[in-house]
Scaffold this active site. Structure first.
Site, PDB file in Angstrom:
ATOM      1  N   HIS A   1     -22.368   2.463  67.066  1.00  0.00           N
ATOM      2  CA  HIS A   1     -22.204   1.126  66.479  1.00  0.00           C
ATOM      3  C   HIS A   1     -20.857   0.567  66.893  1.00  0.00           C
ATOM      4  CE1 HIS A   1     -22.241  -2.177  63.596  1.00  0.00           C
ATOM      5  NE2 HIS A   1     -23.544  -1.964  63.506  1.00  0.00           N
TER       6      HIS A   1
ATOM      7  N   ASP B   1     -30.635   0.752  62.748  1.00  0.00           N
ATOM      8  CA  ASP B   1     -31.801   0.370  63.558  1.00  0.00           C
ATOM      9  C   ASP B   1     -32.682   1.562  63.895  1.00  0.00           C
ATOM     10  OD1 ASP B   1     -31.404  -2.473  63.864  1.00  0.00           O
ATOM     11  OD2 ASP B   1     -29.558  -1.892  64.834  1.00  0.00           O
TER      12      ASP B   1
HETATM   13  N1  CMC Z   1     -25.882   6.655  73.994  1.00  0.00           N
HETATM   14  C1  CMC Z   1     -25.055   7.336  74.821  1.00  0.00           C
HETATM   15  N2  CMC Z   1     -23.719   7.128  74.913  1.00  0.00           N
HETATM   16  C2  CMC Z   1     -23.207   6.178  74.134  1.00  0.00           C
HETATM   17  C3  CMC Z   1     -24.010   5.418  73.264  1.00  0.00           C
HETATM   18  C4  CMC Z   1     -25.377   5.689  73.185  1.00  0.00           C
HETATM   19  N3  CMC Z   1     -26.168   5.026  72.359  1.00  0.00           N
HETATM   20  N4  CMC Z   1     -23.223   4.529  72.599  1.00  0.00           N
HETATM   21  C5  CMC Z   1     -21.976   4.719  73.054  1.00  0.00           C
HETATM   22  N5  CMC Z   1     -21.956   5.712  73.992  1.00  0.00           N
HETATM   23  C6  CMC Z   1     -20.775   6.292  74.634  1.00  0.00           C
HETATM   24  C7  CMC Z   1     -20.222   5.402  75.720  1.00  0.00           C
HETATM   25  O1  CMC Z   1     -20.783   5.701  76.964  1.00  0.00           O
HETATM   26  C8  CMC Z   1     -18.755   5.718  75.636  1.00  0.00           C
HETATM   27  O2  CMC Z   1     -18.560   6.974  76.262  1.00  0.00           O
HETATM   28  P1  CMC Z   1     -17.161   7.282  77.045  1.00  0.00           P
HETATM   29  O3  CMC Z   1     -16.091   7.168  76.022  1.00  0.00           O
HETATM   30  O4  CMC Z   1     -17.341   8.658  77.601  1.00  0.00           O
HETATM   31  O5  CMC Z   1     -17.061   6.231  78.115  1.00  0.00           O
HETATM   32  C9  CMC Z   1     -18.491   5.938  74.164  1.00  0.00           C
HETATM   33  O6  CMC Z   1     -19.753   6.368  73.627  1.00  0.00           O
HETATM   34  C10 CMC Z   1     -18.043   4.671  73.430  1.00  0.00           C
HETATM   35  O7  CMC Z   1     -18.980   3.652  73.732  1.00  0.00           O
HETATM   36  P2  CMC Z   1     -18.673   2.106  73.743  1.00  0.00           P
HETATM   37  O8  CMC Z   1     -19.642   1.442  74.657  1.00  0.00           O
HETATM   38  O9  CMC Z   1     -17.217   1.869  73.946  1.00  0.00           O
HETATM   39  O10 CMC Z   1     -18.998   1.750  72.273  1.00  0.00           O
HETATM   40  P3  CMC Z   1     -19.276   0.317  71.784  1.00  0.00           P
HETATM   41  O11 CMC Z   1     -18.658   0.198  70.460  1.00  0.00           O
HETATM   42  O12 CMC Z   1     -18.877  -0.690  72.781  1.00  0.00           O
HETATM   43  O13 CMC Z   1     -20.867   0.278  71.707  1.00  0.00           O
HETATM   44  C11 CMC Z   1     -23.038   0.023  70.923  1.00  0.00           C
HETATM   45  C12 CMC Z   1     -21.575   0.153  70.539  1.00  0.00           C
HETATM   46  C13 CMC Z   1     -23.834  -0.185  69.630  1.00  0.00           C
HETATM   47  C14 CMC Z   1     -23.234  -1.213  71.816  1.00  0.00           C
HETATM   48  C15 CMC Z   1     -23.497   1.310  71.636  1.00  0.00           C
HETATM   49  O14 CMC Z   1     -23.261   2.422  70.829  1.00  0.00           O
HETATM   50  C16 CMC Z   1     -24.955   1.248  72.074  1.00  0.00           C
HETATM   51  O15 CMC Z   1     -25.246   0.701  73.126  1.00  0.00           O
HETATM   52  N6  CMC Z   1     -25.885   1.822  71.251  1.00  0.00           N
HETATM   53  C17 CMC Z   1     -27.298   1.773  71.534  1.00  0.00           C
HETATM   54  C18 CMC Z   1     -27.876   0.441  71.126  1.00  0.00           C
HETATM   55  C19 CMC Z   1     -28.010   0.299  69.629  1.00  0.00           C
HETATM   56  O16 CMC Z   1     -28.483   1.162  68.933  1.00  0.00           O
HETATM   57  N7  CMC Z   1     -27.587  -0.857  69.137  1.00  0.00           N
HETATM   58  C20 CMC Z   1     -27.666  -1.195  67.726  1.00  0.00           C
HETATM   59  C21 CMC Z   1     -26.353  -1.249  67.126  1.00  0.00           C
HETATM   60  S1  CMC Z   1     -26.411  -1.761  65.437  1.00  0.00           S
HETATM   61  C22 CMC Z   1     -26.652  -3.461  65.496  1.00  0.00           C
HETATM   62  C23 CMC Z   1     -26.342  -4.167  64.219  1.00  0.00           C
HETATM   63  O17 CMC Z   1     -25.710  -3.633  63.317  1.00  0.00           O
HETATM   64  O18 CMC Z   1     -26.717  -5.327  64.133  1.00  0.00           O
END
Ligand code: CMC
Length: 444
Positions: free
Chosen positions: A321, A379
């Site tokens: 998240h 989700d």
């Molecule tokens: N699967 C695999 N790796 C992940 C994932 C995931 N779902 N999410 C984050 N990572 C890794 C990412 O590759 C990074 O690794 P490293 O530090 O080695 O480069 C690390 O975790 C941090 O990731 P980030 O992209 O900086 O984290 P973020 O805060 O930008 O992303 C997110 C948050 C929700 C976009 C992401 O976790 C994601 O894409 N999740 C899957 C989609 C999902 O379930 N979305 C729903 C979120 S809830 C929506 C709401 O509340 O309305």
């Protein structure tokens, strides 16, 4: 039952605490006031910046910019806290119900018994839509996406209730908020029924909000349909957990649309449109699609490896998240409801749900996910819960919109009632062509 509250410091800036911005070009300085929130980061008030310096602040996506003052909802992502009007989401999901949460968000405090009974009565007695309203649906293709139907038909409410919607009149505002909360389940259920080719089902006043919605979705004229309390409770909790989430994209859209004093139903339709995008309301659908793609438990390892591979764009949907870096508090609550529903429906052994539970176990035990605090989010559980309840994938964002309507309309009301409210007018950093003369077509 009183649950122990997490520690959450209140914040106060020192009386003379200021931030100073200094321009290196000419050494000019501007002192900016610091505003204290109840909880959360202190905020630098930059509203005088342009008038006094001629500079804009640049912050695409609002990464550091607060766009309004609000008393509705507070999120602390690091501590995994979500509060509505100061009450924790766990307490509300456990001990309250959706209509009481609606009252709380709208009015700023919990209702007395009598106030709640009156509120329930007023909402229940406005659930029907004008009979002519049905004709809007028949203009759509029969395979139209439920969100396409919702954007259009919620917006169409403005045609039915335009003359009496004076947003400057508190009574008219109250009637509009009651109408939208009352009619949204009916419209959402109509969108579902239309998309599956079944007759619309009228609301029933003897059922509560969630049970009535399930009745309008799943009953058919041919046979009786009873909503079991466990199923109704799971629906009610889903709605509570989606009620508000402070300044997200769709809520900001509703506020911006409303800032021009536009018709409130049209503003809510704008919120529905924004929520439709896969980056906002589509994550639970994506999580379920991923489970369907994985298909069998023996393939989980392959998908976990892909999620960890930096050369593979695949991510485990329903995990991680942007804000909740500890645990999504909504996920914990919905996980409980999911298991209750599975047990009641006797679906624990269904392969897709067994697969989901095995993925949850393996990912939460995996060092990669543990180190990065990538927990299952709301989700993940909402996708599998809605699937267990019998909703098709295309309805998932529509159900999110149904729950979020109270957040949108409460934020709209708060915005209209804010004496500092002005039309939202973002500035921009123009990077287009410099001024140059028009070239007549004969000379090009
Ligand atoms: N699967 C695999 N790796 C992940 C994932 C995931 N779902 N999410 C984050 N990572 C890794 C990412 O590759 C990074 O690794 P490293 O530090 O080695 O480069 C690390 O975790 C941090 O990731 P980030 O992209 O900086 O984290 P973020 O805060 O930008 O992303 C997110 C948050 C929700 C976009 C992401 O976790 C994601 O894409 N999740 C899957 C989609 C999902 O379930 N979305 C729903 C979120 S809830 C929506 C709401 O509340 O309305």
């Amino acid at each position: 039952m009183t649950r122990e509250l997490p520690e959450l410091p209140t914040v106060s800036a020192a009386p003379n605490e200021k931030a100073t911005i200094r321009f290196q070009s000419d050494g000019r300085e501007l002192e900016l006031p610091i505003i204290s929130p109840t909880h959360g980061p202190k905020t630098v008030d930059i509203s005088r910046l342009y008038r006094e310096t001629g500079y804009f602040a640049h912050d695409p996506g609002f990464l550091s910019t607060s766009s309004c003052q609000s008393k509705l909802t507070f999120i602390d992502g690091d501590r995994g806290i979500l509060l509505h009007r100061g009450y924790s989401i766990e307490d509300l999901a456990q001990d309250s119900n959706y209509l009481e949460v609606c009252y709380l968000l709208l009015n700023g405090r919990l209702p007395s018994r009598q106030e709640l009974a009156e509120f329930e009565n007023v909402i229940t007695r406005h659930t029907m839509v004008h009979e002519q309203f049905k004709t809007f649906f028949s203009g759509y293709r029969r395979d139209a996406h439920p969100m396409a139907l919702m954007v259009g038909t919620v917006g169409a409410l403005s045609a039915f209730y335009h003359d009496d919607t004076d947003v400057t009149d508190p009574r008219a505002r109250m009637i509009a908020t009651h109408r939208i909360v009352a009619k949204m389940p009916t419209i959402c259920a109509m969108a579902y029924k239309y998309s599956v080719g079944q007759p619309f089902v009228y609301p029933r006043n003897d059922l509560d909000y969630a049970a009535n919605f399930l009745h309008m979705c799943f009953s058919v004229p041919a046979e009786p349909y009873d909503v079991h309390p466990i199923v109704a409770r799971a629906m009610d909790r889903f709605l509570i957990l989606h009620a508000d989430h402070e300044q997200n994209a769709s809520t900001a859209t509703v506020r911006i649309a409303g800032s021009s004093q536009a018709n409130p139903y049209a503003c809510i339709a704008a919120g529905v449109a924004c929520l439709w995008g896969p980056a906002h309301g589509g994550a639970n659908e994506a999580a379920l699609r991923m489970l369907m793609e994985i298909g069998t438990k023996d393939r989980i390892g392959e998908y976990l490896a892909r999620a960890k591979d930096k050369n593979d764009p695949f991510r485990l949907m329903g995990f991680g998240h942007r804000v909740y870096k500890n645990y999504d508090p909504r996920a914990r609550v919905l996980r409980e409801s999911f298991h209750e529903v599975l047990e009641y429906l006797g679906k624990q052994r269904e392969p897709l749900f067994e697969l989901a539970m095995e993925l949850e176990r393996l990912a939460t035990e995996d060092d990669y996910f543990r180190e990065r605090k990538l927990f299952p989010n709301v989700d993940f559980y909402s996708g599998i819960t809605l699937h267990a309840l019998g909703f098709p994938l295309a309805m998932f964002p529509a159900l999110f919109a149904l729950g979020r309507t109270i957040g949108w309309i409460s934020q709209w009301k708060e915005m209209i009632e804010d004496e500092n409210q002005r039309i939202a007018r973002p500035r921009q950093l123009y990077v287009g062509a410099p001024i140059h003369p028009y070239v007549p077509i004969t000379e090009r």
